[in-house]
Motif scaffolding. Sequence first.
Motif, PDB file in Angstrom:
ATOM      1  N   LEU A   1       4.169  21.244  -5.348  1.00 10.10           N
ATOM      2  CA  LEU A   1       5.417  21.084  -4.608  1.00 10.10           C
ATOM      3  C   LEU A   1       6.472  20.496  -5.543  1.00 10.10           C
ATOM      4  CD1 LEU A   1       3.980  19.725  -1.240  1.00 10.10           C
ATOM      5  CD2 LEU A   1       4.982  21.980  -1.650  1.00 10.10           C
ATOM      6  N   PRO A   2       7.759  20.587  -5.194  1.00  7.73           N
ATOM      7  CA  PRO A   2       8.801  20.047  -6.074  1.00  7.73           C
ATOM      8  C   PRO A   2       8.598  18.570  -6.388  1.00  7.73           C
ATOM      9  CG  PRO A   2       9.765  21.460  -4.392  1.00  7.73           C
ATOM     10  CD  PRO A   2       8.314  21.291  -4.029  1.00  7.73           C
ATOM     11  N   VAL A   3       9.202  18.133  -7.470  1.00  2.00           N
ATOM     12  CA  VAL A   3       9.034  16.747  -7.913  1.00  2.00           C
ATOM     13  C   VAL A   3       9.581  15.792  -6.856  1.00  2.00           C
ATOM     14  CG1 VAL A   3      11.255  16.640  -9.159  1.00  2.00           C
ATOM     15  CG2 VAL A   3       9.349  15.178  -9.862  1.00  2.00           C
ATOM     16  N   SER A   4       8.881  14.678  -6.659  1.00  3.31           N
ATOM     17  CA  SER A   4       9.334  13.658  -5.717  1.00  3.31           C
ATOM     18  C   SER A   4      10.373  12.767  -6.382  1.00  3.31           C
ATOM     19  CB  SER A   4       8.151  12.809  -5.254  1.00  3.31           C
ATOM     20  OG  SER A   4       7.665  12.007  -6.335  1.00  3.31           O
ATOM     21  N   ALA A   5      11.108  12.034  -5.573  1.00  4.19           N
ATOM     22  CA  ALA A   5      12.179  11.182  -6.098  1.00  4.19           C
ATOM     23  C   ALA A   5      11.641  10.090  -7.008  1.00  4.19           C
ATOM     24  CB  ALA A   5      12.963  10.570  -4.939  1.00  4.19           C
ATOM     25  N   MET A   6      10.552   9.452  -6.598  1.00  2.85           N
ATOM     26  CA  MET A   6      10.012   8.371  -7.420  1.00  2.85           C
ATOM     27  C   MET A   6       9.468   8.913  -8.733  1.00  2.85           C
ATOM     28  SD  MET A   6      10.546   5.402  -5.976  1.00  2.85           S
ATOM     29  CE  MET A   6      12.166   6.047  -5.519  1.00  2.85           C
TER      30      MET A   6
ATOM     31  N   GLU B   1      -4.600  18.405   2.889  1.00  5.24           N
ATOM     32  CA  GLU B   1      -3.842  18.836   4.062  1.00  5.24           C
ATOM     33  C   GLU B   1      -2.643  19.696   3.676  1.00  5.24           C
ATOM     34  OE1 GLU B   1      -4.312  18.181   7.604  1.00  5.24           O
ATOM     35  OE2 GLU B   1      -6.279  18.063   6.659  1.00  5.24           O
ATOM     36  N   PHE B   2      -1.933  19.295   2.643  1.00  3.19           N
ATOM     37  CA  PHE B   2      -0.739  20.048   2.282  1.00  3.19           C
ATOM     38  C   PHE B   2      -1.074  21.335   1.535  1.00  3.19           C
ATOM     39  CE2 PHE B   2       1.328  15.868   3.022  1.00  3.19           C
ATOM     40  CZ  PHE B   2       2.101  16.283   4.092  1.00  3.19           C
ATOM     41  N   GLN B   3      -2.228  21.415   0.935  1.00  2.00           N
ATOM     42  CA  GLN B   3      -2.677  22.695   0.398  1.00  2.00           C
ATOM     43  C   GLN B   3      -2.848  23.707   1.528  1.00  2.00           C
ATOM     44  OE1 GLN B   3      -2.981  23.875  -2.637  1.00  2.00           O
ATOM     45  NE2 GLN B   3      -3.777  25.852  -1.934  1.00  2.00           N
TER      46      GLN B   3
ATOM     47  N   LEU C   1       0.830  -1.202   0.000  1.00  2.00           N
ATOM     48  CA  LEU C   1       0.000   0.000   0.000  1.00  2.00           C
ATOM     49  C   LEU C   1       0.869   1.258   0.000  1.00  2.00           C
ATOM     50  CD1 LEU C   1      -2.761  -1.151   2.478  1.00  2.00           C
ATOM     51  CD2 LEU C   1      -3.164  -0.434   0.126  1.00  2.00           C
ATOM     52  N   ALA C   2       1.959   1.240   0.781  1.00  2.00           N
ATOM     53  CA  ALA C   2       2.867   2.393   0.814  1.00  2.00           C
ATOM     54  C   ALA C   2       3.509   2.598  -0.552  1.00  2.00           C
ATOM     55  CB  ALA C   2       3.929   2.199   1.893  1.00  2.00           C
ATOM     56  N   ALA C   3       3.924   1.507  -1.187  1.00  2.00           N
ATOM     57  CA  ALA C   3       4.512   1.619  -2.521  1.00  2.00           C
ATOM     58  C   ALA C   3       3.521   2.234  -3.498  1.00  2.00           C
ATOM     59  CB  ALA C   3       4.968   0.245  -3.012  1.00  2.00           C
ATOM     60  N   GLY C   4       2.268   1.814  -3.421  1.00  2.00           N
ATOM     61  CA  GLY C   4       1.241   2.374  -4.289  1.00  2.00           C
ATOM     62  C   GLY C   4       1.002   3.852  -4.026  1.00  2.00           C
ATOM     63  N   ALA C   5       0.956   4.237  -2.747  1.00  2.00           N
ATOM     64  CA  ALA C   5       0.685   5.633  -2.394  1.00  2.00           C
ATOM     65  C   ALA C   5       1.807   6.556  -2.830  1.00  2.00           C
ATOM     66  CB  ALA C   5       0.471   5.755  -0.882  1.00  2.00           C
ATOM     67  N   PHE C   6       3.054   6.047  -2.837  1.00  9.21           N
ATOM     68  CA  PHE C   6       4.211   6.877  -3.156  1.00  9.21           C
ATOM     69  C   PHE C   6       4.733   6.652  -4.574  1.00  9.21           C
ATOM     70  CE2 PHE C   6       4.045   7.230   1.374  1.00  9.21           C
ATOM     71  CZ  PHE C   6       4.611   8.450   1.675  1.00  9.21           C
ATOM     72  N   GLY C   7       4.056   5.816  -5.348  1.00 10.67           N
ATOM     73  CA  GLY C   7       4.472   5.601  -6.731  1.00 10.67           C
ATOM     74  C   GLY C   7       5.777   4.849  -6.862  1.00 10.67           C
TER      75      GLY C   7
ATOM     76  N   HIS D   1       6.023  15.169   1.806  1.00 13.24           N
ATOM     77  CA  HIS D   1       4.837  15.825   1.262  1.00 13.24           C
ATOM     78  C   HIS D   1       4.916  16.053  -0.242  1.00 13.24           C
ATOM     79  CE1 HIS D   1       7.877  18.457   2.899  1.00 13.24           C
ATOM     80  NE2 HIS D   1       7.484  19.449   2.133  1.00 13.24           N
ATOM     81  N   PHE D   2       6.105  15.914  -0.844  1.00 10.31           N
ATOM     82  CA  PHE D   2       6.232  16.119  -2.285  1.00 10.31           C
ATOM     83  C   PHE D   2       5.344  15.150  -3.071  1.00 10.31           C
ATOM     84  CE2 PHE D   2      10.834  18.012  -2.345  1.00 10.31           C
ATOM     85  CZ  PHE D   2      10.403  19.046  -1.538  1.00 10.31           C
ATOM     86  N   TYR D   3       5.040  14.024  -2.478  1.00 10.43           N
ATOM     87  CA  TYR D   3       4.262  12.987  -3.156  1.00 10.43           C
ATOM     88  C   TYR D   3       2.762  13.285  -3.194  1.00 10.43           C
ATOM     89  CZ  TYR D   3       8.489  10.173  -3.062  1.00 10.43           C
ATOM     90  OH  TYR D   3       9.773   9.718  -3.265  1.00 10.43           O
ATOM     91  N   PHE D   4       2.346  14.338  -2.501  1.00 13.97           N
ATOM     92  CA  PHE D   4       0.912  14.514  -2.298  1.00 13.97           C
ATOM     93  C   PHE D   4       0.382  15.893  -2.691  1.00 13.97           C
ATOM     94  CE2 PHE D   4       2.436  11.195   0.517  1.00 13.97           C
ATOM     95  CZ  PHE D   4       1.613  10.153   0.132  1.00 13.97           C
TER      96      PHE D   4
END
Length: 493
Positions: A210-215, A284-286, A75-81, A203-206
Motif C-alpha cells: 500500500l502507499p507509504v504512510s505519513a510516519m 487482513e488488509f491482504q 502501544l499505538a505509537a509503537g504500532a504506527f511507527g 491501513h497504509f501502516y499495515f
Amino acid sequence: MNPLDQTRAPIYEALEQFRKMRVVPFDVPGHKRGRGNPELTKLLGETCVGMDVNSMKPLDNLCHPVSVIREAEELAAGAFGAAHAFLMVGGTTSAVQSMVLSVVKRGEKIILPRNVHRSVMGALVLCGAVPVYVNPECDERLGIPLGMKVSEVERAIRANPDAKAVLVNNPTYYGICSDLKSIVDLAHKNGMVCLADEAHGTHFYFHENLPVSAMAAGADLAAVSMHKSGGSLTQSSLLLAGPNISGGHVRQIINLTQTTSGSYLLLSSLDIARRNLALRGREEFQRVIQMAQYARQEINDIGGYYAFSKELVNGDSVYDFDVTKLSVNTLDIGLAGIEVYDLLRDEYDIQIEFGDLGNILAYLSIGDRPREIERLVGALSEVRRRFGKKGAALMKQEYIEPQVAASPQRAFYAPHRSLPLEETEGMVCSEFVMCYPPGIPILTPGERVTREIIDYIQYAKAKGCSMTGPEDPDITRLNVLQAWKEEPHGILV
C-alpha cells in the motif's frame, strides 16, 4: 511489563477489571450503568452501558494520562511507527484541527491543497491562519482532483518562504496519493513542518503493498481515522506525531477543544482495534486488497462503469493509488454517481460510502466478505440494465479553482447578510458549502462566489447531493460579507 507488547489492550483490560469489582456509582454518567435508562440498556446491552463510565484513578484521565491510557497511547505509537500517539474521541475532525492548531496561529501561512476536508478549513477559522492553495490537477474523464505536484508545492514554498507548514491528503477520498516523501523533505528543507490528513489511510501502516504512510515518510503530524478502515467505533481516531514535535504541546492543544469526559467505549475500541491491526493487520488488509482487485475487474467487465486503479499513476500528481478504494466512475452509463448511490440504497438495500456528480465509492475494509462484493457487482449490473441512459448531459468537473479574498477566520466572523443564491455572484462568502460526504467544501469563508460555483451548487442539489454548511438548510440563500473593498496587498487576515 513490556510497554510495547502489542498483545495487550490496557484500557480494555482495566475496564474488565473494573467491571468485576462491582463498584457502587455515585458519579456520572447519570444512567448508573444503565439502570436509569432501561430502553437504552435494551438497545445497547448491559455490557456496553456498564462500560460507559467516568474517568477515575483506575481508568486514568484522557486529558492527562498517566497509567492505562498512557500505556495504550505508547502501544499505538509503537504500532504506527510514531514518536507519540494521542487517542481522540472527537473524530478525525478533532485530530485534524488539533494538528493544524499545533503548528500555525493567526496570520501565519499554511500551504495545502484546496480539496481538503472541511475540518482543515474549520481549523483555519479557529486559529486565523491563512491558506496558500496548491491547486490540484484534475482528471478530465473522472472529474476528480488529483494529488499535489511536487513542483507546485515547491513553487508555493518559494513564493511563501514565511509559511509555517505544508498539509497533504494521504490519500484523497478517491485513493489518490501525492509524493508524500518528497513533499516532506521539501518542507523540512525549507524549515516548515509537514502534516498529513490520513483519515482514509489507516491501513497504509499495515501492508507493504500500500502507499507509504505519513510516519514512514517522515511527516511531523498525521490524523488517522481508525474508525474508517481500522475497525474502531465511529468517532474514534488517532493523532500521530513524529520525533521533532513536542508531545506536551500537542496535548495542550488537544485539551483546548477535546471533551474532558472521554468515552471509554471509544477509548477501548481504539485500544482493541490497534491490537487487532498490530497482530493481524497485514493478513487482513491482504484480503481486502484481493477483494478490491476482484471487484474492480468484475465491475469493469459489466461495461459502462470505470473502476479505476493504479493505471492512473503518473509519478507526480498521482504518485500512488490506494488499491483498497473501490472508486467507480458512472458517467458512461448516463447516471451521476449520486444517482447510482441512491439507486443502490433504495432499490437494492446496499449502502455505499458516497456518490458525487461522476463517481461512487464503496468502502472496503476488514469487515467485508466476498458475498457482499458479489451482491454489489450484481446490483451495479442491474442498475446499468434498468436505469442506464445514453447521451445524458452530465456535469463532471469536481474541482473549481477558488478566488480567495479573505482569511477564513476574517470572513467567518465579519458582518454579513443573507442573499438569494442567484444574487451572490461576485460577492465574498462568509460560510461553508459542501456535499457531504465527502465533506470537501465547494465554498469556504473568504472565497468569492462565481457563476461556475452557483451553477455547480444548483446542479448538485438537483441531482440529490446532500448539501451542508450554510445557515439556510435549503441552500437557496448564502451569507456574504456586507461590505467589501479589495485590498492592494492581498488576502485580509
